[in-house]
Design a protein around this motif. Structure first.
Motif, mmCIF file in Angstrom:
data_model
loop_
_atom_site.group_PDB
_atom_site.id
_atom_site.type_symbol
_atom_site.label_atom_id
_atom_site.label_comp_id
_atom_site.label_asym_id
_atom_site.label_seq_id
_atom_site.Cartn_x
_atom_site.Cartn_y
_atom_site.Cartn_z
ATOM 1 N N PHE A 123 1.229 -1.270 -0.663
ATOM 2 C CA PHE A 123 -0.368 -0.101 -0.157
ATOM 3 C C PHE A 123 0.324 1.578 -0.035
ATOM 4 C CE2 PHE A 123 -2.583 3.105 1.623
ATOM 5 C CZ PHE A 123 -3.531 2.767 0.738
ATOM 6 N N GLY A 124 1.057 1.887 -0.868
ATOM 7 C CA GLY A 124 1.748 2.962 -1.332
ATOM 8 C C GLY A 124 1.178 4.591 -1.519
ATOM 9 N N PHE A 156 8.837 3.398 2.729
ATOM 10 C CA PHE A 156 8.471 2.570 3.296
ATOM 11 C C PHE A 156 7.799 2.194 2.626
ATOM 12 C CE2 PHE A 156 9.610 6.907 5.297
ATOM 13 C CZ PHE A 156 11.617 6.606 5.402
ATOM 14 N N ILE A 157 8.040 0.917 2.004
ATOM 15 C CA ILE A 157 6.631 0.698 1.673
ATOM 16 C C ILE A 157 6.771 -0.992 1.739
ATOM 17 C CG2 ILE A 157 4.529 -0.074 -0.262
ATOM 18 C CD1 ILE A 157 5.198 2.568 0.739
ATOM 19 N N THR A 158 5.942 -1.904 2.593
ATOM 20 C CA THR A 158 5.999 -3.178 2.676
ATOM 21 C C THR A 158 5.051 -4.067 1.838
ATOM 22 O OG1 THR A 158 5.732 -2.226 5.199
ATOM 23 C CG2 THR A 158 5.974 -4.759 5.119
ATOM 24 N N ASN A 159 5.936 -5.830 1.733
ATOM 25 C CA ASN A 159 5.823 -6.149 0.833
ATOM 26 C C ASN A 159 5.557 -5.865 -0.650
ATOM 27 O OD1 ASN A 159 5.559 -8.179 3.671
ATOM 28 N ND2 ASN A 159 3.355 -7.841 2.864
ATOM 29 N N HIS A 217 10.621 -1.856 0.727
ATOM 30 C CA HIS A 217 11.358 -0.229 -0.315
ATOM 31 C C HIS A 217 10.630 0.841 -0.824
ATOM 32 C CE1 HIS A 217 13.200 -4.477 -2.293
ATOM 33 N NE2 HIS A 217 11.311 -5.188 -1.410
ATOM 34 N N PRO A 218 11.219 1.776 -1.265
ATOM 35 C CA PRO A 218 11.334 2.834 -2.001
ATOM 36 C C PRO A 218 10.630 2.907 -3.510
ATOM 37 C CG PRO A 218 13.312 2.615 -1.938
ATOM 38 C CD PRO A 218 13.043 1.805 -1.280
ATOM 39 N N LEU A 219 9.472 3.185 -3.441
ATOM 40 C CA LEU A 219 8.432 3.268 -5.638
ATOM 41 C C LEU A 219 8.901 4.162 -5.871
ATOM 42 C CD1 LEU A 219 5.598 1.349 -3.870
ATOM 43 C CD2 LEU A 219 7.504 -0.019 -4.398
ATOM 44 N N SER A 220 9.283 4.055 -7.608
ATOM 45 C CA SER A 220 9.287 5.521 -7.623
ATOM 46 C C SER A 220 8.253 5.089 -9.413
ATOM 47 C CB SER A 220 10.481 5.953 -8.688
ATOM 48 O OG SER A 220 11.319 4.673 -9.202
#
Length: 387
Positions: A123-124, A156-159, A217-220
């Motif tokens: 969940f971002g 800080f996105i889990t899973n 992870h961080p996401l972009s």
């Protein structure tokens, strides 16, 4: 104490505790040392039905409720917080938004694998400039024909980057709402972005203080395109929807925190009984006894708090303030018990092979994630009529 649990709830708790002790605990140190989430453990949790606990049977769930989920998370949190948060996030942040706000087609496509533990989802929400102030979201999504085009970043996105992660649900600004005489407000929506979507990058995992075996992870997003039907819920309702999800998630985090506090207590009691100092067991020393007694009190109070919030939620009553109280009390209990347990262990408490050392590192995030301590205090203050 049974805490007024039903026979089914007691059986569930006992079953997950046994699984935690025999399957999860033996691998916890090595998983922490190598920063590795065991997909075998995740698979076994799926086989036990843990990912489907609070969902109705007609969508592939176990027909339980949030009390059942909390009992499972608490039992896992005793021995390995990374595994416990993998379950909590997989349910509360991964599957629950789809179940709560998804279309029939979205439910049919995603829920069977999510509830069986064959897939995970993230969940971002959090961004570099939007943590507790989630309304400061900068990630945008604009319509281009039959697609959403997403640009921005999350952190800080889990899973979000496991081998079985199927998608992340992201919050994004999709427009503005103008009220006469007031400043324009961001219109925030939630959109499902499948892993592997061009323009969507799962960045390298974080080097964290704790929760080493949890996937984070961080996401972009750089012009990431997804079909228009990937909108989750009504356009512009994303802010209200994720607040609802976070309220429920706080109950689960409180349960995890209670498990961590109990794990520290159990380890400290066993160690105090076996450790000889100045010719007698450490447990015979009044100072140690008082420390352990305070730890026991924290576990009891934290458990009562999250049980109360879960019962309110499952009864369809207002529970946001109770969830905030539970998370505040239980998060403090986990951190305080980790500190006291480490002190009981002395030098051994500084060694990562001992569970209390891992709890000491892991527990700090329980005062931050899914709403900081300060946010919980704000919610509680509003319950007092303070603005």
């Amino acid at each position: 104490m049974t805490y007024d649990l039903t026979e089914e709830e007691l059986e569930l708790s006992a079953m997950v505790r046994e699984f935690a002790d025999t399957v999860v605990a033996p691998q916890a140190y090595e998983a922490d040392r190598t920063h590795t989430l065991s997909m075998d453990v995740v698979s076994q949790m799926g086989e036990l039905g843990l990912f489907g606990l609070p969902f109705p049977e007609e969508v592939g769930g176990q027909g339980g409720d949030y009390m059942a989920l909390g009992l499972a998370i608490e039992a896992l949190g005793r021995v390995d917080q990374s595994i416990a948060i993998t379950l909590e996030a997989g349910v509360s942040l991964g599957a629950m938004p789809v179940f709560r706000f998804g279309t029939d087609a979205q439910r049919a496509e995603y829920l069977p694998d999510l509830l069986a533990g064959r897939a995970l989802a993230g969940f971002g929400l959090t961004e570099p400039e939007a943590g507790s102030d989630a309304g400061a979201t900068r990630t945008t999504a604009r319509r281009d024909g039959d697609e959403w085009v997403i640009d921005g970043s999350k952190q800080f996105i889990t899973n979000s980057g496991t081998p079985i992660t199927r998608f992340v649900t992201v919050t994004a600004v999709t427009g503005t709402t103008q009220t006469p005489g007031a400043q324009a407000r961001k219109q925030i929506s939630t959109i499902i972005v499948p892993n592997g979507t061009p323009g969507f990058t799962v960045e390298a995992p974080y080097d964290k203080v704790g929760w080493h075996a949890s996937d984070t992870h961080p996401l972009s997003f750089d012009g990431a395109r997804v079909p228009a039907e990937n909108l989750l819920g009504e356009e512009g309702r994303g802010f209200a929807n994720f607040l609802n999800i976070l309220d429920e998630g706080r109950i689960a985090i409180a349960a995890l925190s209670t498990g961590a506090a109990e794990g520290c207590l159990e380890a400290a009691v066993d160690y105090a009984k076996s450790r000889t100092v100045f010719g007698s067991a450490l447990s015979t020393r009044q100072n140690a006894q008082f420390t352990l007694a305070r730890m026991r009190t924290r576990v009891h109070t934290a458990r009562l708090a999250w049980h109360h919030a879960a019962r309110l939620r499952d009864a369809g009553k207002s529970f946001a303030e109770a969830a905030a109280i539970a998370k505040l009390v239980a998060g403090d209990a986990a951190m305080d018990n980790a500190r006291d347990a480490t002190q009981i262990f002395g030098g051994n408490g500084f060694m990562n092979e001992f569970s209390v050392a891992r709890h000491y590192r892991d527990s700090k995030i329980l005062e931050i994630g899914e709403g900081t301590t300060e946010v919980q205090l704000l919610v509680i203050a509003r319950g007092l009529g303070l603005t």
